[in-house]
Structures are given as structure tokens and as C-alpha cells.
Design an enzyme around this catalytic site. Structure first.
Site: not given
Length: 562
Positions: A82, A163-164, A166-167, A171, A175
Site C-alpha cells: 500500500h 513540523g520539521p 528536513s529529513f 523523521v 516518516g
């Protein structure tokens, strides 16, 4: 009416039931929330959870569930069929009853902001909660899925709503999450007297909004018509906001029409059923019943029952239980398996099991009133008397609607019965509300008074509780007096054989007014705002006099017919 919303979060875990259980434990830990369904999928590695309750409690439960999912699910290791981009992939809120979509949107956006700011998870708002048009579609928000998140977050056009952007390491694990407000979706199957999936599909295509592929000459063998880009052109179906296919159910040995109703305010369950009956008959088939998958709002069942009652030219001013029974039998919802309203209707799932006064037997209610406890007392009894008066007016309207020779007047009396039902339903709620208001005064008096702050808080609580204890019986007075319009109409226009019932109803309603006014007066004695008290006592006296005159008028009509 209590506000109720549904939340249907999807979590990116469908195999480890221990993880799923820890997430759902967070939901079940909150009062005011009821976990309805947990549906894990192994191939999708995804679990759909459904719970309902009051808005603040549902949002708190959703927040806790998202937090727990972010702790337990590592998206960097996730695989599944999915589309997904987060541990809690989507979290839609759905208005069920007593709340508008606009209000639900506000709750959704506050939840999204809290997830973003407190949990440091990127959040995109979609559907009705979208903050910009291009984010309304979930597929757009989730494009690129989890693997595309680093690039998406660095793109200013796709900066998260909360929220942020940037990864980060965190995160990378959690996700992103998509939060929305959307309409209630009803999964609804219609049973056919055939085993043919092809014929079931044909009927589903007749009905669903998307319709079917358009062909030259309108025949099934005709060449498919395409647009300038080479995509098939579809001929729209009969009903908006309906998705559908046909399939064969081996368990029951029949073909079904399987529908998703994505907005029951646009297309209702009974409209789909009626369309299925008509299209099936046109193709030489017959609808034998239907099946509700999951739960449904009370309003949808009442709408269906009232629709079929009107088709029968019968009064709709009957009990909710009777209306639901008509809906179940008319739709054939009990053909394949028993249909239990207590397990299928959302509001009933949330009903308190704490023993409301109105849920007791008449003997138990009288015994409780006669006990040493000061509540229930005169206020609850006044509301009860007035409610019983309104039920008598409703009864005469229903009898008149069903009277032989008066078939042409069924709608006239059905409307009066609906009015009577409204009054007696509202008055019944006040039976318990009056007792709650009295108990609130007792609770306020029992508050501590050690410090100056304690005393100040106690004084304020006593004043607020006293004011409410004045307002509740005043509301009883208004409703009881207003309900007398039904008794007057029935004494004048209704079945003459039941004229005395209308008279007794008027007597009970006026007694409710008088009794409630006594409670207004005694509670007003202890309230410090004298201008408020003066206004309320004047208003109460006017209602009491109006009820006296109305009773005299109704009894004159009754006596003229005796």
C-alpha cells in the site's frame, strides 16, 4: 446533542500484532472513546483502526496513538504493497453527529499542529483540512511515498504544514503523517438473486458515479471511445459520491453489489438500495437484501426508516426503535446475518451503561424517587410529567394518521407526530439533566474551603451550579408549554375517539410547567445576581400563565366532544 467524531488512522504495520496492540491500548485508555475496529493487512503491512467519541477525547487518543506508532515503527525498514510515507500514514477525522465539517476541520488542524510541534513529525493537511488547494488530494500529499520524503521536504513548495521540513534521523524513523477531515464513508453491499459477477458488475456500473467505459454504438462489443490523450471516456452512473463493483461471495453463494458511499449527505443508503432494486429488475434480477459493513451514524438509519415509512404513507413520528426496525426490514439488512443496532449504530455503541433515570423501569424510577436520596426530585418529575404529556399528544397524532378513512390526511398527522416526538425526546433528556444539575450544586458545596483560593473557587462553583439549576427547569417550562400546541391540534383535529388522551396530555404538560417553575423559584432564592433572578422569575410567571390558558382552551375543546 453530544458531539461525536470518528477517527480512522492507518498505521504502517500489519504483521506484528504486539505493536498494533500497544498502539490501540493508547486509544482504549481514554474515557469518552470507543475502539470499534482493528483491521490488519499482511500484504499491505498496514492496519486500519477505527474509533469514535467526543472530539477532544478522540483527538487526544489520536495524538497518543501517533506518538506510540512513531516510537514502535521504523519506516526505514518498512515494506508493503500500500502507498505510505509514515508510521501513522493518515489520520482522518470524520463528523458523525452534533458537529459540522467546519468544526471538524478546526479539530483536525489543531491535531496536525500538535503532532508537528510536539512530536517533530512532518504533517500535511488534506481533503477538507487542506490549507492550500493542491494539498486537498491525499495522493498529491503522499506522492513519492516514504522513499521520496528527503526530496519532498527540501522542496519549498512541499514544506509540511506543521513540523520539521528536513529529513532528520527522527523523521527517517517516523516518516510523515497526513491529517484530514473528511465525510463519513459507509461500506454497503447489496445482495442479488444471482451468482453472476458479470451481471452484478453491470448493475454496479449503472449506479456508481464513475459509471462505465463509453463504447461506440452503446453496445458492450463496441469499440472503446477515448479522449485526445488516448484515455477511455466514461459514461457517468446514476448516483454521486458512490463507488462500486460487483463480486461473488463464496461464503453465501451469491453475487453482491459492493459500494462505498463517500458522502451520505449527498447519496444515502436507501437511495443506493432503491437504485439497485430498479436496475436489477431492468436486467431480470432481484435484490434480496443488503449488508452493512462496519458502523453507521444513527441519522442515516433514521433517514432510511422514515423514507420507507413515507412510502407506506405511515407516520414518521414513532420511536427511533420502530423507525430503525422498518429500515432494517426494508433494506433486508438481516438477510445474511442478524443486525444488532447496538453494535452497528455509532451513537448506540457510545451509550453510557451507568443507568440513566430514563432507562430504568417505571417502578425503579418511582422507587428511586421515593428513596431517602434528594434526587431525583420535583424537577425530574416535572420533566417526566411534561414528557408523558407530549407522548399522549404524539399518540393521538399517530392514531389519527393511521385511522381508516383518513388515509389522505396521513402526512398532516405525521407532521404533528414528529413535533410531539421532538418535545417528548427533549423533555426526557431533561429528566436526567435536572438531577445532574442538583448534584452539581451538592458537589460545589462539598468543595474545600481551607484557603482563600479554595473559598473563591468554591463560591464561583456554587454560583455556576445554581445558575444552571435555574436554567434547566426553565427549559422544561418552555418545552412543556410549547408541546401543548400538539395537544390542542389533536383535541381539535385528531381522532375524536382519543380526544381525552389529548386532554390528559395537556393536564400533564401544564403540571410540568407548574412543577418546573417551583424549582426555578427555589433555586433562584440562593442566586446572587438579582437582575438575572428578576428576569427569570418574570419569564417563568408568563409561561405559567400561558400554560394555564392553553390548558383551559384545550379542555374546552375536549369537553365539547365528550
Amino acid at each position: 446533542m453530544n458531539q461525536i467524531i470518528e477517527c480512522v488512522p492507518n498505521f504502517s504495520e500489519g504483521n506484528n500484532m504486539q505493536i498494533i496492540r500497544q498502539i490501540t491500548d493508547e486509544i482504549e485508555a481514554l474515557e469518552g472513546v470507543r475502539l470499534i475496529d482493528v483491521d490488519p493487512g499482511k500484504a499491505t503491512n498496514r492496519t486500519v483502526v477505527t474509533f469514535v467519541g467526543t472530539p477532544d477525547e478522540v483527538c487526544e487518543a489520536a495524538f497518543r496513538a501517533v506518538k506510540k506508532a512513531a516510537q514502535l515503527i521504523d519506516m526505514s525498514k518498512h515494506k508493503g504493497e500500500h502507498p505510505r510515507f509514515g508510521a501513522c500514514d493518515v489520520c482522518p477525522l470524520v463528523p458523525v453527529s452534533g458537529i459540522s465539517m467546519e468544526e471538524t476541520v478546526e479539530y483536525a488542524r489543531r491535531l496536525a499542529q500538535r503532532i508537528g510541534e510536539e512530536l517533530n513529525i512532518p504533517v500535511y493537511c488534506y481533503e477538507f483540512a487542506a490549507l492550500e488547494e493542491k494539498r486537498r488530494n491525499l495522493a498529491s500529499c503522499r506522492s513519492g511515498e516514504y522513499e521520496g520524503l528527503p526530496k519532498k521536504l527540501s522542496n519549498p513548495e512541499w514544506k509540511p504544514d506543521f513540523g520539521p521540513a528536513s529529513f532528520t534521523t527522527q523523521v527517517a524513523r517516523s516518516g510523515a503523517t497526513a491529517v484530514s477531515a473528511r465525510n463519513f464513508l459507509v461500506a454497503y453491499n447489496v445482495n442479488l438473486n444471482t451468482t453472476s459477477t458479470r451481471r452484478a458488475n453491470a448493475i454496479a456500473f449503472d449506479i456508481r458515479e464513475k459509471g462505465r467505459v463509453k463504447r461506440e454504438g452503446g453496445s458492450l462489443s463496441g469499440k472503446i471511445i477515448c479522449d485526445e490523450k488516448g484515455n477511455p471516456v466514461f459514461e457517468p452512473g446514476l448516483l454521486k459520491k458512490v463507488k462500486g463493483i460487483g463480486w461473488y461471495i463464496e461464503e453465501f453463494g451469491i453475487a453482491q453489489l459492493s459500494f462505498n458511499l463517500t458522502d451520505i449527505s449527498v447519496t444515502s443508503v436507501h437511495e443506493v438500495f432503491e437504485a439497485a432494486c430498479k436496475q436489477a429488475e431492468a436486467r431480470g434480477l432481484r435484490v434480496t437484501g443488503s449488508e452493512l459493513v462496519g458502523v453507521i451514524p444513527l441519522s442515516a438509519m433514521l433517514d432510511a426508516g422514515k423514507y420507507f415509512l413515507r412510502k407506506q404513507q405511515r407516520s414518521t413520528g414513532v420511536s427511533d426503535e420502530e423507525i430503525i426496525k422498518i429500515a432494517v426490514k426494508s433494506l433486508g439488512l438481516d438477510e445474511l446475518k442478524p443486525f444488532d443496532p447496538k453494535k452497528k449504530i455509532i451513537e448506540y455503541l457510545l451509550e453510557e451503561k451507568s443507568g440513566r433515570l430514563v432507562d430504568r423501569t417505571l417502578k425503579a424510577f418511582c422507587d428511586e424517587t421515593a428513596s431517602e436520596s434528594p434526587a431525583p426530585g420535583g424537577g425530574s418529575i416535572s420533566a417526566c410529567m411534561a414528557a408523558m404529556g407530549a407522548t399522549l399528544g404524539t399518540m393521538v397524532a399517530n392514531l389519527s394518521s393511521h385511522k381508516r378513512g383518513w388515509d389522505h390526511r396521513w402526512k398532516e398527522f405525521s407532521d404533528w407526530a414528529d413535533k410531539g416526538k421532538y418535545y417528548h425526546s427533549e423533555l426526557l433528556k431533561l429528566v436526567d439533566e435536572d438531577t445532574r444539575s442538583f448534584n452539581a450544586i451538592m458537589d460545589a458545596f462539598s468543595m474545600p474551603k481551607t484557603t482563600d483560593d479554595d473559598k473563591q473557587m468554591r463560591t464561583k462553583a456554587i454560583a455556576e451550579a445554581t445558575k444552571y439549576a435555574i436554567e434547566v427547569p426553565l427549559k422544561v417550562m418552555h418545552l412543556a408549554y410549547q408541546s401543548m400546541e400538539v395537544m390542542k391540534a389533536m383535541a381539535e383535529l385528531g381522532n375524536p375517539n382519543s380526544v381525552t388522551d389529548a386532554g390528559v396530555g395537556a393536564i400533564a404538560a401544564r403540571a410540568g410547567v407548574q412543577g418546573a417553575f417551583l424549582n426555578v423559584r427555589i433555586n433562584a432564592k440562593d442566586y446572587s445576581d438579582k437582575s438575572f433572578v428578576e428576569k427569570i422569575l418574570k419569564e417563568g410567571a408568563e409561561i405559567e400563565e400561558a400554560a394555564r390558558l392553553a390548558e383551559e382552551e384545550i379542555m374546552t375543546l375536549v369537553n365539547q366532544k365528550l
